[in-house]
Design a protein around this motif. Structure first.
Motif, PDB file in Angstrom:
ATOM      1  N   GLN A 184       0.834  -1.195   0.000  1.00  0.00           N
ATOM      2  CA  GLN A 184       0.000   0.000   0.000  1.00  0.00           C
ATOM      3  C   GLN A 184       0.877   1.258   0.000  1.00  0.00           C
ATOM      4  OE1 GLN A 184      -3.097  -0.115  -0.522  1.00  0.00           O
ATOM      5  NE2 GLN A 184      -3.842  -2.083   0.234  1.00  0.00           N
ATOM      6  N   PRO A 185       0.393   2.350  -0.578  1.00  0.00           N
ATOM      7  CA  PRO A 185       1.184   3.584  -0.615  1.00  0.00           C
ATOM      8  C   PRO A 185       1.390   4.216   0.766  1.00  0.00           C
ATOM      9  CG  PRO A 185      -0.998   3.953  -1.553  1.00  0.00           C
ATOM     10  CD  PRO A 185      -0.870   2.475  -1.303  1.00  0.00           C
ATOM     11  N   TYR A 186       0.630   3.785   1.755  1.00  0.00           N
ATOM     12  CA  TYR A 186       0.758   4.361   3.100  1.00  0.00           C
ATOM     13  C   TYR A 186       1.679   3.549   4.006  1.00  0.00           C
ATOM     14  CZ  TYR A 186      -3.415   1.360   3.328  1.00  0.00           C
ATOM     15  OH  TYR A 186      -4.305   0.334   3.185  1.00  0.00           O
ATOM     16  N   GLY A 187       2.504   2.682   3.419  1.00  0.00           N
ATOM     17  CA  GLY A 187       3.593   2.076   4.173  1.00  0.00           C
ATOM     18  C   GLY A 187       3.395   0.698   4.737  1.00  0.00           C
ATOM     19  N   VAL A 188       2.373  -0.021   4.318  1.00  0.00           N
ATOM     20  CA  VAL A 188       2.189  -1.387   4.799  1.00  0.00           C
ATOM     21  C   VAL A 188       1.979  -2.320   3.616  1.00  0.00           C
ATOM     22  CG1 VAL A 188       1.143  -0.638   6.977  1.00  0.00           C
ATOM     23  CG2 VAL A 188      -0.332  -1.256   5.054  1.00  0.00           C
ATOM     24  N   ARG A 189       2.209  -3.583   3.847  1.00  0.00           N
ATOM     25  CA  ARG A 189       1.814  -4.637   2.911  1.00  0.00           C
ATOM     26  C   ARG A 189       0.634  -5.314   3.581  1.00  0.00           C
ATOM     27  NH1 ARG A 189       3.526  -7.146  -1.436  1.00  0.00           N
ATOM     28  NH2 ARG A 189       3.268  -9.392  -1.744  1.00  0.00           N
ATOM     29  N   ASP A 190      -0.461  -5.470   2.855  1.00  0.00           N
ATOM     30  CA  ASP A 190      -1.607  -6.093   3.493  1.00  0.00           C
ATOM     31  C   ASP A 190      -2.400  -6.948   2.519  1.00  0.00           C
ATOM     32  OD1 ASP A 190      -3.133  -4.255   2.020  1.00  0.00           O
ATOM     33  OD2 ASP A 190      -4.094  -3.369   3.755  1.00  0.00           O
ATOM     34  N   CYS A 191      -3.314  -7.730   3.103  1.00  0.00           N
ATOM     35  CA  CYS A 191      -4.236  -8.564   2.346  1.00  0.00           C
ATOM     36  C   CYS A 191      -5.564  -8.516   3.092  1.00  0.00           C
ATOM     37  CB  CYS A 191      -3.713  -9.996   2.229  1.00  0.00           C
ATOM     38  SG  CYS A 191      -3.486 -10.860   3.792  1.00  0.00           S
ATOM     39  N   ALA A 192      -6.607  -9.013   2.442  1.00  0.00           N
ATOM     40  CA  ALA A 192      -7.925  -8.955   3.079  1.00  0.00           C
ATOM     41  C   ALA A 192      -8.736 -10.201   2.751  1.00  0.00           C
ATOM     42  CB  ALA A 192      -8.671  -7.707   2.632  1.00  0.00           C
ATOM     43  N   PHE A 193      -9.539 -10.586   3.728  1.00  0.00           N
ATOM     44  CA  PHE A 193     -10.448 -11.724   3.618  1.00  0.00           C
ATOM     45  C   PHE A 193     -11.806 -11.323   4.177  1.00  0.00           C
ATOM     46  CE2 PHE A 193      -6.311 -13.690   3.702  1.00  0.00           C
ATOM     47  CZ  PHE A 193      -6.437 -14.787   2.865  1.00  0.00           C
ATOM     48  N   ARG A 194     -12.811 -12.121   3.865  1.00  0.00           N
ATOM     49  CA  ARG A 194     -14.107 -12.018   4.532  1.00  0.00           C
ATOM     50  C   ARG A 194     -14.215 -13.192   5.498  1.00  0.00           C
ATOM     51  NH1 ARG A 194     -17.007  -7.984   2.772  1.00  0.00           N
ATOM     52  NH2 ARG A 194     -17.072  -7.435   0.584  1.00  0.00           N
TER      53      ARG A 194
ATOM     54  N   THR B 248      -2.124  -6.852   8.102  1.00  0.00           N
ATOM     55  CA  THR B 248      -1.155  -5.845   7.662  1.00  0.00           C
ATOM     56  C   THR B 248       0.225  -6.084   8.259  1.00  0.00           C
ATOM     57  OG1 THR B 248      -0.770  -3.461   7.601  1.00  0.00           O
ATOM     58  CG2 THR B 248      -1.948  -4.287   9.492  1.00  0.00           C
ATOM     59  N   GLN B 249       1.215  -5.832   7.443  1.00  0.00           N
ATOM     60  CA  GLN B 249       2.615  -5.976   7.867  1.00  0.00           C
ATOM     61  C   GLN B 249       3.316  -4.661   7.553  1.00  0.00           C
ATOM     62  OE1 GLN B 249       4.727  -8.991   5.637  1.00  0.00           O
ATOM     63  NE2 GLN B 249       6.714  -8.313   6.360  1.00  0.00           N
ATOM     64  N   ALA B 250       3.981  -4.092   8.558  1.00  0.00           N
ATOM     65  CA  ALA B 250       4.738  -2.861   8.325  1.00  0.00           C
ATOM     66  C   ALA B 250       5.891  -3.176   7.378  1.00  0.00           C
ATOM     67  CB  ALA B 250       5.263  -2.305   9.652  1.00  0.00           C
ATOM     68  N   ARG B 251       6.071  -2.323   6.381  1.00  0.00           N
ATOM     69  CA  ARG B 251       7.194  -2.532   5.451  1.00  0.00           C
ATOM     70  C   ARG B 251       8.470  -2.086   6.112  1.00  0.00           C
ATOM     71  NH1 ARG B 251       5.290  -0.104  -0.186  1.00  0.00           N
ATOM     72  NH2 ARG B 251       4.208   1.238   1.240  1.00  0.00           N
ATOM     73  N   LYS B 252       9.490  -2.828   5.861  1.00  0.00           N
ATOM     74  CA  LYS B 252      10.810  -2.482   6.415  1.00  0.00           C
ATOM     75  C   LYS B 252      11.399  -1.349   5.600  1.00  0.00           C
ATOM     76  CE  LYS B 252      11.537  -7.010   8.315  1.00  0.00           C
ATOM     77  NZ  LYS B 252      10.528  -7.900   7.910  1.00  0.00           N
TER      78      LYS B 252
END
Length: 138
Positions: free
Chosen positions: A113-123, A133-137
């Motif tokens: 994501q452009p706001y500094g995290v890598r994430d995924c989503a489920f229902r 969400t995972q903070a990007r290094k």
């Protein structure tokens, strides 16, 4: 003054399906399971966060709610329009693969994501959106 998050609530329409997901797929521990007045509340939480709990509650946990209000909330839940939660993880891609392999309904594959995290989503089984969400290094 010290204020901390203790509980948040997620509406579910089938507690047994919700438990199979939150406990068996996500690995959260069951901390409480209470029935009252024909309703049920199940509290789950991460072993890594003993002071934070998620309460899986009926879609409209108000015994005085009208039938019309109950129907309206059930329809919103079925559409996935009620809010979910965001979990943090140290490995978004591994979390994604584990949940997908267990049959989780994918909404978004891992993405930077452009706001500094890598994430995924489920229902979840009730249709609530859950993000991991995972903070990007740097």
């Amino acid at each position: 003054m010290d204020i901390k998050l203790a509980q948040c609530f997620i509406a579910v329409d089938d507690h047994d399906k919700a438990l199979a997901f939150y406990r068996d797929v996500l690995g959260l521990e069951v901390r409480n399971d209470v029935g009252y007045g024909g309703m049920r509340w199940v509290t789950v939480g991460s072993p890594a966060q003993p002071g934070v709990e998620i309460v899986l509650e009926p879609p409209l946990a108000d015994p005085g709610a009208s039938a019309a209000d109950r129907q309206a909330v059930a329809e919103l839940l079925a559409k996935g329009l009620l809010r979910g939660v965001i979990f943090s993880t140290d490995d978004c891609d591994a979390t994604f693969e584990r949940i997908r392999a267990a049959g989780g309904e994918v909404m978004q594959e891992p993405f930077d994501q452009p706001y500094g995290v890598r994430d995924c989503a489920f229902r979840d089984p009730a249709g609530n959106m859950l993000r991991f969400t995972q903070a990007r290094k740097p």
